[in-house]
Design a protein around this motif. Structure first.
Motif, PDB file in Angstrom:
ATOM      1  N   UNK A  21      25.365-116.905 -75.413  1.00 17.95           N
ATOM      2  CA  UNK A  21      25.283-115.804 -74.452  1.00 17.95           C
ATOM      3  C   UNK A  21      26.227-114.715 -74.580  1.00 17.95           C
ATOM      4  N   UNK A  22      27.571-115.250 -74.722  1.00 24.33           N
ATOM      5  CA  UNK A  22      28.491-114.542 -74.926  1.00 24.33           C
ATOM      6  C   UNK A  22      29.438-114.185 -76.073  1.00 24.33           C
ATOM      7  N   UNK A  23      29.073-115.409 -77.148  1.00 22.78           N
ATOM      8  CA  UNK A  23      29.925-115.114 -78.355  1.00 22.78           C
ATOM      9  C   UNK A  23      29.076-114.301 -79.293  1.00 22.78           C
ATOM     10  N   UNK A  24      29.949-113.359 -79.820  1.00 21.78           N
ATOM     11  CA  UNK A  24      29.378-112.449 -80.648  1.00 21.78           C
ATOM     12  C   UNK A  24      29.313-112.735 -82.144  1.00 21.78           C
ATOM     13  N   UNK A  25      27.982-112.946 -82.613  1.00 30.87           N
ATOM     14  CA  UNK A  25      27.949-113.456 -83.883  1.00 30.87           C
ATOM     15  C   UNK A  25      28.188-112.200 -84.796  1.00 30.87           C
ATOM     16  N   UNK A  26      29.029-112.710 -85.932  1.00 30.01           N
ATOM     17  CA  UNK A  26      29.291-111.727 -87.082  1.00 30.01           C
ATOM     18  C   UNK A  26      28.199-111.639 -88.166  1.00 30.01           C
ATOM     19  N   UNK A  27      27.588-110.384 -88.158  1.00 34.05           N
ATOM     20  CA  UNK A  27      26.470-110.389 -89.245  1.00 34.05           C
ATOM     21  C   UNK A  27      27.086-109.777 -90.475  1.00 34.05           C
ATOM     22  N   UNK A  28      26.588-110.773 -91.634  1.00 38.63           N
ATOM     23  CA  UNK A  28      27.101-110.211 -92.835  1.00 38.63           C
ATOM     24  C   UNK A  28      25.881-109.528 -93.767  1.00 38.63           C
ATOM     25  N   UNK A  29      26.183-108.218 -93.910  1.00 44.92           N
ATOM     26  CA  UNK A  29      25.050-107.354 -94.756  1.00 44.92           C
ATOM     27  C   UNK A  29      25.466-107.390 -96.138  1.00 44.92           C
ATOM     28  N   UNK A  30      24.297-107.417 -96.910  1.00 42.50           N
ATOM     29  CA  UNK A  30      24.296-107.181 -98.437  1.00 42.50           C
ATOM     30  C   UNK A  30      25.093-106.015 -98.998  1.00 42.50           C
ATOM     31  N   UNK A  31      25.534-106.321 -99.973  1.00 47.12           N
ATOM     32  CA  UNK A  31      26.567-105.207-100.717  1.00 47.12           C
ATOM     33  C   UNK A  31      25.407-104.150-101.119  1.00 47.12           C
ATOM     34  N   UNK A  32      25.694-102.679-101.191  1.00 46.43           N
ATOM     35  CA  UNK A  32      24.970-101.740-101.728  1.00 46.43           C
ATOM     36  C   UNK A  32      24.299-100.855-100.679  1.00 46.43           C
ATOM     37  N   UNK A  33      23.474-100.095-101.164  1.00 50.20           N
ATOM     38  CA  UNK A  33      22.855 -99.110-100.298  1.00 50.20           C
ATOM     39  C   UNK A  33      22.338 -99.617 -98.962  1.00 50.20           C
ATOM     40  N   UNK A  34      21.306-100.799 -99.216  1.00 51.31           N
ATOM     41  CA  UNK A  34      20.253-101.346 -98.431  1.00 51.31           C
ATOM     42  C   UNK A  34      21.165-101.911 -97.090  1.00 51.31           C
ATOM     43  N   UNK A  35      22.435-102.645 -97.537  1.00 52.03           N
ATOM     44  CA  UNK A  35      23.308-103.029 -96.686  1.00 52.03           C
ATOM     45  C   UNK A  35      23.982-102.126 -95.672  1.00 52.03           C
ATOM     46  N   UNK A  36      24.364-100.821 -96.200  1.00 44.12           N
ATOM     47  CA  UNK A  36      25.034 -99.885 -95.562  1.00 44.12           C
ATOM     48  C   UNK A  36      24.141 -99.211 -94.490  1.00 44.12           C
ATOM     49  N   UNK A  37      22.623 -99.189 -94.940  1.00 44.78           N
ATOM     50  CA  UNK A  37      21.631 -98.566 -93.906  1.00 44.78           C
ATOM     51  C   UNK A  37      21.348 -99.577 -92.741  1.00 44.78           C
ATOM     52  N   UNK A  38      21.402-100.813 -93.132  1.00 47.88           N
ATOM     53  CA  UNK A  38      21.181-101.920 -92.048  1.00 47.88           C
ATOM     54  C   UNK A  38      22.419-101.818 -91.216  1.00 47.88           C
ATOM     55  N   UNK A  39      23.566-101.436 -91.441  1.00 46.22           N
ATOM     56  CA  UNK A  39      24.782-101.441 -90.779  1.00 46.22           C
ATOM     57  C   UNK A  39      24.556-100.282 -89.773  1.00 46.22           C
ATOM     58  N   UNK A  40      24.336 -99.175 -90.342  1.00 44.42           N
ATOM     59  CA  UNK A  40      24.024 -98.090 -89.613  1.00 44.42           C
ATOM     60  C   UNK A  40      22.837 -98.272 -88.243  1.00 44.42           C
ATOM     61  N   UNK A  41      21.952 -98.922 -88.928  1.00 41.25           N
ATOM     62  CA  UNK A  41      20.623 -99.356 -87.999  1.00 41.25           C
ATOM     63  C   UNK A  41      21.157-100.204 -86.866  1.00 41.25           C
ATOM     64  N   UNK A  42      21.603-101.015 -87.135  1.00 39.94           N
ATOM     65  CA  UNK A  42      22.237-101.951 -86.118  1.00 39.94           C
ATOM     66  C   UNK A  42      23.157-101.522 -85.010  1.00 39.94           C
ATOM     67  N   UNK A  43      23.867-100.274 -85.463  1.00 36.56           N
ATOM     68  CA  UNK A  43      24.554 -99.477 -84.378  1.00 36.56           C
ATOM     69  C   UNK A  43      23.646 -98.699 -83.739  1.00 36.56           C
ATOM     70  N   UNK A  44      22.855 -98.040 -84.118  1.00 37.10           N
ATOM     71  CA  UNK A  44      21.986 -96.911 -83.547  1.00 37.10           C
ATOM     72  C   UNK A  44      20.788 -97.478 -82.873  1.00 37.10           C
ATOM     73  N   UNK A  45      20.443 -98.758 -83.045  1.00 36.86           N
ATOM     74  CA  UNK A  45      19.512 -99.643 -82.404  1.00 36.86           C
ATOM     75  C   UNK A  45      19.951-100.482 -81.324  1.00 36.86           C
ATOM     76  N   UNK A  46      21.055-100.615 -80.770  1.00 37.45           N
ATOM     77  CA  UNK A  46      21.590-101.244 -79.967  1.00 37.45           C
ATOM     78  C   UNK A  46      20.694-100.947 -78.649  1.00 37.45           C
ATOM     79  N   UNK A  47      20.421-102.050 -77.865  1.00 37.49           N
ATOM     80  CA  UNK A  47      19.369-102.043 -76.826  1.00 37.49           C
ATOM     81  C   UNK A  47      19.922-101.018 -75.806  1.00 37.49           C
ATOM     82  N   UNK A  48      21.463-101.074 -75.745  1.00 37.02           N
ATOM     83  CA  UNK A  48      22.073-100.081 -74.463  1.00 37.02           C
ATOM     84  C   UNK A  48      21.657 -98.855 -74.605  1.00 37.02           C
ATOM     85  N   UNK A  49      21.528 -98.153 -75.937  1.00 41.11           N
ATOM     86  CA  UNK A  49      21.305 -97.011 -76.101  1.00 41.11           C
ATOM     87  C   UNK A  49      19.768 -96.382 -75.883  1.00 41.11           C
ATOM     88  N   UNK A  50      18.998 -97.725 -75.589  1.00 42.67           N
ATOM     89  CA  UNK A  50      17.422 -97.515 -75.475  1.00 42.67           C
ATOM     90  C   UNK A  50      16.830 -96.607 -76.521  1.00 42.67           C
TER      91      UNK A  50
END
Length: 414
Positions: A21-50
């Motif tokens: 419930x409380x441990x924050x899992x560290x997500x490892x993203x792939x190197x390159x453009x797709x990984x960069x997009x997924x990082x941004x996606x994870x931030x912007x699609x956080x549930x608290x932002x609805x």
């Protein structure tokens, strides 16, 4: 001991549930453009932002966009041999060729597990058809084709895993809408191959078309002079030099080729012949199997399978020296080298820049909306603070006026 064991298990389950419930899992993203997009996606699609479904769709589209193969447009004036040239690049006679201009629709040539044709209509409807029927959908003489928006041809070829080719109607099309479509394609693709006949290159009519449509694409454009086999080596050299000087502001390179020689030589390469043989035997086997449903052995196909083995042995022992010489003379490899060494690096850089620019614009929009909401909230706070005393006075007045009635109601309810 049993009690201690039970308590220990309860405690262990509690700890595991707490960690989940409380441990924050560290997500490892792939190197390159797709990984960069997924990082941004994870931030912007956080549930608290609805996040909205539109934002989810936009970010998923960027990932698909980053994974798309590089697109290269084949364009030029009519009857310059675009379809033959593409067939030579693909080592297959897939696109229809002929004396009359036949490509009236944009054809996207993409990788697929099997040969098939997808027809997309302006209405949004789609249908699939056998690849052999492509000529029925690309003939300008057929008026009923006006409802078709574009065609997508799928083929199981390794070159198409990294590159998608776009066969355009040409820039002197009989249809203005098709010319406008070609203009848009040239702007959006990663690279452009302008095809012209070597004995027709450099004429005034072509110069006018280039001036109108190609003046902004030099860094990603290659001029290919087709049918060099019709001229002597000296004439080819002279013409290439002339076109390079006259049209140098439109193209990074000018290359003379013979699409006919390239197609003829590549169509006889071992890999192509083996693929064709395998495809042929597979179709034949399916056909015979349908005729022999319920049989308990494959003896019905024994003779044809032995013929297939003999054919494979012949292909493997085939002398390729003549075909390799013809391929070298065609100069098609110079086109492939330009795609690999010039177009591909620039296309990757341009796509990465465009996607990151879009992502930044999405973030800027969200930041502005957040600031707007915050300002509205602050204004509402000020409004409430400003009218607080008045509201309290009104409540006090109501309480004094109706306190007896309210007290009676309370007692009744109790």
């Amino acid at each position: 001991i049993i009690l201690m064991s039970a308590n220990f298990n309860i405690l262990k389950n509690f700890i595991n549930e707490y960690k989940e419930t409380y441990t924050i899992q560290e997500v490892v993203y792939e190197d390159g453009l797709v990984g960069d997009i997924k990082k941004v996606q994870a931030k912007l699609l956080d549930e608290k932002f609805l996040p909205s479904t539109q934002l989810v769709g936009i970010l998923n589209k960027q990932i698909r966009r980053a994974r798309y193969p590089m697109e290269i447009a084949i364009t030029g004036q009519f009857s310059s041999g675009k379809s033959t040239f593409l067939n030579a690049l693909l080592a297959r006679n897939i696109l229809p060729t002929g004396i009359t201009p036949v490509t009236s629709k944009v054809n996207f040539i993409n990788y697929g597990e099997e040969y098939k044709l997808k027809i997309t209509y302006y209405s949004g409807a789609q249908e699939f058809a056998p690849i052999d029927s492509i000529a029925d959908f690309t003939d300008q003489r057929e008026h009923e084709m006006k409802d078709i928006k574009y065609l997508t041809l799928y083929a199981p070829m390794d070159i198409l895993k990294d590159i998608s080719f776009v066969d355009t109607p040409g820039l002197n099309s009989q249809s203005q809408s098709d010319t406008d479509t070609t203009r848009k394609v040239l702007r959006d693709v990663g690279g452009i191959i302008w095809l012209t006949l070597i004995d027709n290159a450099g004429k005034l009519s072509e110069a006018e078309v280039l001036e109108e449509y190609m003046q902004h694409f030099k860094n990603k454009s290659l001029c290919v002079l087709n049918q060099k086999d019709k001229l002597t080596p000296e004439q080819v050299e002279t013409t290439t030099k002339y076109v390079s000087e006259k049209f140098g502001k439109y193209f990074a390179q000018v290359t003379p080729i013979s699409a006919r020689m390239a197609l003829e030589s590549r169509a006889h390469q071992k890999r192509v012949l083996l693929d064709d043989s395998f495809e042929e035997i597979t179709k034949e086997f399916k056909k015979e199997l349908n005729k022999n449903i319920g049989v308990s052995s494959l003896d019905f196909f024994k003779d044809k399978f032995e013929d297939f083995h003999k054919k494979v042995d012949e292909i493997n022992t085939k002398d390729m020296s003549g075909d390799m010489k013809l391929l070298k003379e065609s100069n098609i490899n110079e086109v492939l080298e330009f795609i690999e060494n010039v177009i591909r690096p620039q296309a990757a850089e341009t796509r990465e820049f465009a996607i990151k620019k879009d992502l930044k614009s999405f973030c800027d929009i969200l930041i502005k909306e957040y600031e707007t909401i915050t300002k509205v909230y602050d204004v509402l706070i000020d409004v409430l603070k400003g009218c607080e005393n008045t509201v309290l006075e009104h409540f006090e007045s109501i309480h004094k006026k109706y306190s007896k009635e309210l007290y009676n109601i309370y007692n009744s309810l109790e």
